[in-house]
Design a protein around this motif. Structure first.
Motif, PDB file in Angstrom:
ATOM      1  N   ARG A 126     -10.424  -1.355  10.156  1.00 50.90           N
ATOM      2  CA  ARG A 126     -11.111  -2.649  10.151  1.00 50.90           C
ATOM      3  C   ARG A 126     -10.452  -3.609  11.128  1.00 50.90           C
ATOM      4  NH1 ARG A 126     -10.518  -3.790   5.199  1.00 50.90           N
ATOM      5  NH2 ARG A 126      -8.744  -5.215   5.387  1.00 50.90           N
ATOM      6  N   SER A 127      -9.120  -3.616  11.165  1.00 47.51           N
ATOM      7  CA  SER A 127      -8.404  -4.476  12.116  1.00 47.51           C
ATOM      8  C   SER A 127      -8.695  -4.062  13.551  1.00 47.51           C
ATOM      9  CB  SER A 127      -6.904  -4.403  11.822  1.00 47.51           C
ATOM     10  OG  SER A 127      -6.167  -5.134  12.767  1.00 47.51           O
ATOM     11  N   PHE A 128      -8.782  -2.761  13.791  1.00 46.03           N
ATOM     12  CA  PHE A 128      -9.067  -2.275  15.140  1.00 46.03           C
ATOM     13  C   PHE A 128     -10.469  -2.666  15.589  1.00 46.03           C
ATOM     14  CE2 PHE A 128     -11.152   1.083  17.611  1.00 46.03           C
ATOM     15  CZ  PHE A 128     -10.380   1.095  18.759  1.00 46.03           C
ATOM     16  N   LEU A 129     -11.447  -2.561  14.700  1.00 50.06           N
ATOM     17  CA  LEU A 129     -12.841  -2.803  15.076  1.00 50.06           C
ATOM     18  C   LEU A 129     -13.141  -4.277  15.309  1.00 50.06           C
ATOM     19  CD1 LEU A 129     -14.696  -0.304  12.703  1.00 50.06           C
ATOM     20  CD2 LEU A 129     -14.244  -0.068  15.153  1.00 50.06           C
ATOM     21  N   ARG A 130     -12.259  -5.174  14.877  1.00 49.55           N
ATOM     22  CA  ARG A 130     -12.478  -6.595  15.161  1.00 49.55           C
ATOM     23  C   ARG A 130     -12.473  -6.857  16.662  1.00 49.55           C
ATOM     24  NH1 ARG A 130      -8.540  -7.689  10.836  1.00 49.55           N
ATOM     25  NH2 ARG A 130      -9.681  -8.187   8.921  1.00 49.55           N
ATOM     26  N   ASP A 131     -11.594  -6.167  17.382  1.00 52.66           N
ATOM     27  CA  ASP A 131     -11.530  -6.316  18.842  1.00 52.66           C
ATOM     28  C   ASP A 131     -10.990  -5.006  19.422  1.00 52.66           C
ATOM     29  OD1 ASP A 131     -11.506  -7.165  21.419  1.00 52.66           O
ATOM     30  OD2 ASP A 131      -9.891  -8.633  21.177  1.00 52.66           O
ATOM     31  N   PRO A 132     -11.830  -3.992  19.508  1.00 50.48           N
ATOM     32  CA  PRO A 132     -11.340  -2.682  19.962  1.00 50.48           C
ATOM     33  C   PRO A 132     -10.928  -2.640  21.426  1.00 50.48           C
ATOM     34  CG  PRO A 132     -13.730  -2.661  19.721  1.00 50.48           C
ATOM     35  CD  PRO A 132     -13.254  -3.969  19.182  1.00 50.48           C
ATOM     36  N   ASP A 133     -11.344  -3.629  22.212  1.00 47.71           N
ATOM     37  CA  ASP A 133     -11.040  -3.614  23.649  1.00 47.71           C
ATOM     38  C   ASP A 133      -9.771  -4.379  24.003  1.00 47.71           C
ATOM     39  OD1 ASP A 133     -13.380  -2.163  24.155  1.00 47.71           O
ATOM     40  OD2 ASP A 133     -14.589  -3.998  24.249  1.00 47.71           O
ATOM     41  N   ARG A 134      -9.120  -4.987  23.027  1.00 49.75           N
ATOM     42  CA  ARG A 134      -7.915  -5.749  23.358  1.00 49.75           C
ATOM     43  C   ARG A 134      -6.792  -4.779  23.762  1.00 49.75           C
ATOM     44  NH1 ARG A 134      -8.002  -5.539  17.787  1.00 49.75           N
ATOM     45  NH2 ARG A 134      -6.047  -4.939  16.757  1.00 49.75           N
ATOM     46  N   PRO A 135      -5.902  -5.190  24.653  1.00 53.06           N
ATOM     47  CA  PRO A 135      -4.820  -4.306  25.113  1.00 53.06           C
ATOM     48  C   PRO A 135      -3.928  -3.862  23.940  1.00 53.06           C
ATOM     49  CG  PRO A 135      -5.030  -6.210  26.559  1.00 53.06           C
ATOM     50  CD  PRO A 135      -5.907  -6.484  25.375  1.00 53.06           C
ATOM     51  N   GLY A 136      -3.645  -2.593  23.905  1.00 54.75           N
ATOM     52  CA  GLY A 136      -2.756  -2.042  22.888  1.00 54.75           C
ATOM     53  C   GLY A 136      -3.402  -1.811  21.539  1.00 54.75           C
ATOM     54  N   ALA A 137      -4.719  -2.033  21.416  1.00 54.23           N
ATOM     55  CA  ALA A 137      -5.382  -1.871  20.114  1.00 54.23           C
ATOM     56  C   ALA A 137      -5.360  -0.415  19.658  1.00 54.23           C
ATOM     57  CB  ALA A 137      -6.817  -2.385  20.193  1.00 54.23           C
ATOM     58  N   THR A 138      -5.617   0.494  20.580  1.00 57.52           N
ATOM     59  CA  THR A 138      -5.635   1.915  20.208  1.00 57.52           C
ATOM     60  C   THR A 138      -4.248   2.398  19.833  1.00 57.52           C
ATOM     61  OG1 THR A 138      -7.495   2.255  21.729  1.00 57.52           O
ATOM     62  CG2 THR A 138      -6.307   4.207  20.970  1.00 57.52           C
TER      63      THR A 138
END
Length: 449
Positions: A332-344
């Motif tokens: 859920r935290s990842f899907l809030r902004d999946p394109d932000r640097p370092g999210a993956t």
């Protein structure tokens, strides 16, 4: 195949004939049944000239009645609410495959933009539960070999909503692998996260739908159940996935099997739900599919594995799913902004903590527990060992006594032989024996004097 009436099984009606059981390439029978509707059988027999002329008049009348559906009731219609729920569950699962090796699996839609959750063994070709401990713990060349096998892309097919028309259309897409990363490929967590890209509407959709821009297409994610899973015991569930047939299936949508939650097992140290066992049939290709609550249409688990006998035959009604509740906060935290640097990378780090520990690994691999219970067999073994030790000590004592008696007897025999030889052989023999004794030529006799 009988349709049970409300009056009971004795008033049931024949509606279909069960076809022979399926077999795989190795000749193993697959626990999967197909039934041919009686109306279809009747129509085929009446349309075939060679068969029709062999039928009796009353048989022709009976078959005609079946075809016209006057005397044979149709299969009971699924209630509208249940039909809608099943359709929603099907739209939340897509078909995924890796071109080249010919592997396929199912995937759960987790976002409207096309993020998909599936099993990592679709990419690796082998689950960590089947891999050797050396492959899991290895470093250097072993880990590099595993990482080199991970594909960066795979293909997929599913149903999405055309928001411009409100209709559902079938699409094909490329799926980019976001997780596992190369450094996370051997973690004891059979999970992969993909993202659908290059989406195109399939030819089976209407011409009007194919003209729609792909920007108006939205995937339909399912809700996740995050409440305590222990409360879900005996809950009616559906397993939704593309089992057995994959791309060659005569139907385009995933199959749905019904069952119940049989067990929710908690980790001893983590105290978290480690796996969910269900009785809904799961076949090859259902991996990565959804275990869905039939009442709330919420995802309980990620279909992961079923049980095989020692001979290799599969038990589809005994299967295990990974509880999605442990993955939900990080995802859920990842899907809030999946394109932000370092999210993956952050998602991979958090999911690494979700990997099975030593005790949970034993649960997934069905390793038997060590029971600290009294054993009659162990008691008998201990008693036998004590008796053997006692017997050995007794034999040693007897042998020691016998040796001592033989030694004393030998000494007495030598002592008695001196006067006897003197009496029977005369003074010369006695003098010779005394001379030998003085020269130490009779050591045994001398040591006993």
């Amino acid at each position: 195949l009988l349709e049970e009436s409300v009056a009971g099984i004795e008033n049931s009606s024949l509606i279909a004939c069960i076809a022979p059981l399926l077999q795989n390439k190795t000749g193993e029978t697959v626990a999967f049944s197909l039934a041919i509707p009686l109306t279809q059988i009747g129509a085929t027999m009446l349309d075939h000239p060679g068969i029709a002329k062999l039928l009796q008049p009353e048989e022709i009348v009976s078959l005609s009645s079946c075809v016209n559906a006057r005397n044979v009731p149709s299969i009971q219609a699924v209630p509208r609410t249940r039909e809608v729920a099943i359709a929603a569950a099907r739209r939340g699962v897509v078909l995924l495959w890796v071109e080249g090796p010919g592997r396929w699996a199912s995937g759960i839609i987790v976002s409207k933009t096309g993020h998909l959750l599936t099993c990592a063994h679709l990419l690796t070709g082998q689950s960590w539960m089947e891999a050797s401990p050396e492959a899991l713990d290895g470093t250097g060349e072993q880990r590099a070999a595993v990482c080199a096998k991970l594909p960066k892309w795979c293909r997929g097919r599913g149903e999405v909503l055309d928001e411009s028309t409100g209709c559902f259309v079938e699409v094909s897409f490329d799926a980019k692998v976001l997780y596992p990363l190369e450094t996370q490929s051997t973690v004891s967590l059979d999970v992969a996260l993909l993202h659908a890209q290059n989406i195109c509407i399939n030819a089976c959709s209407s011409q009007q739908s194919r003209a729609v821009r792909t920007g108006s297409l939205a995937f339909m994610p399912l809700k996740w159940k995050v409440s305590p899973l222990v409360e879900s015991l005996a809950t009616e569930v559906w397993s939704v996935g593309y089992g057995l047939f994959g791309l060659g299936a005569p139907w385009r949508r995933p199959s749905v099997s019904e069952g119940q939650v049989a067990r929710v097992t908690l980790g001893e140290r983590t105290c978290r739900p480690a796996l969910v066992q269900s009785s809904a049939a799961v076949h090859r290709g259902c991996s990565g599919g959804a275990l869905v609550s039939a009442g709330s249409v919420e995802v309980l688990g990620l279909l992961t594995t079923n049980v095989k006998k020692h001979g290799g035959s599969v038990m589809p009604d005994v299967n295990f799913s990974l509880p999605v509740a442990m993955l939900e906060p990080s995802l859920r935290s990842f899907l809030r902004d999946p394109d932000r640097p370092g999210a993956t990378e952050l998602l991979a780090q958090r999911w690494r903590s979700c990997a099975a520990d030593e005790q949970e690994v034993a649960l997934w691999r069905l390793e038997p527990d060590t029971l600290d219970l009294p054993s009659h067999e162990e008691e008998r073994r201990r008693h036998a060992a004590e008796r053997f030790t006692q017997c050995l000590d007794y034999e040693t004592e007897v042998a020691s006594k016998a040796s001592e008696e033989e030694r004393l007897s030998a000494a007495a025999t030598v002592n008695d032989s001196v006067p006897n030889m003197a009496v029977h052989q005369g003074p010369q023999c006695f003098a010779k024996l005394i001379q030998q004794c003085n020269r130490h030529e009779v050591p045994t006799a001398r040591s006993c004097l």
